[in-house]
Design an enzyme around this catalytic site. Structure first.
Site: not given
Length: 161
Positions: A39-43
């Protein structure tokens, strides 16, 4: 330069399914360790990591290490993490058990990756999800890359070509 106290191949870590991973089996290939989160912006980097693995499969092993220490962005259990990675990004590279990459419960793998006295090269701090650590074919520390460095970046691939 001080020599590494501990060989990375002797570090114990389990797969996402709980079975021990023998890092020794990867001797002769480079290893890219990446602390991952669903659930990360970099996922979306999962897709590029899989592409990197597919492109350099003969010389590189990617190992994702799920971590919930940054913004609680990996809340899932083992089966949820595996399902998420496979369904959304077609991930086939190795994923370990969920671990701490910093702090008092830091996993020995990340102690080695971030500590000059252990890896023989340099100190670092894991700043966020999707930070990458590259190890050479003999288990020596090569370099690390912050989250903003895309997996297919020339900063990484120059070590693989």
């Amino acid at each position: 330069m001080s020599s590494a106290i501990k060989n990375i191949y002797n570090i114990k870590i389990n797969s996402l399914q709980g079975t021990p991973i023998n890092l020794q089996q990867f001797k002769g290939k480079k290893i890219l360790f990446v602390n991952v989160a669903s659930k990360c912006g970099f996922t979306a980097q999962y897709k590029d990591l899989q592409n990197l693995q597919d492109t350099y499969k003969d010389s590189l092993v990617i190992i994702g290490t799920p971590c919930n220490q940054f913004g609680k962005q990996e809340p899932g259990n083992a089966s949820e993490i595996q399902e998420f990675c496979k369904v959304n990004y077609g991930v086939t590279f190795l994923i370990t058990e969920k671990i701490d990459v910093k702090g008092k419960n830091q996993h020995p793998l990340y102690k080695w990756l971030t500590d000059k006295d252990s890896n023989g090269k340099q100190n670092s701090t894991v700043k966020w999800n999707f930070q990458k650590y590259l190890i050479d074919e003999q288990g020596e520390f090569l370099n690390y890359f912050y989250s903003i460095t895309k997996p297919m970046s020339s900063r990484i691939t120059k070590y693989l070509n």
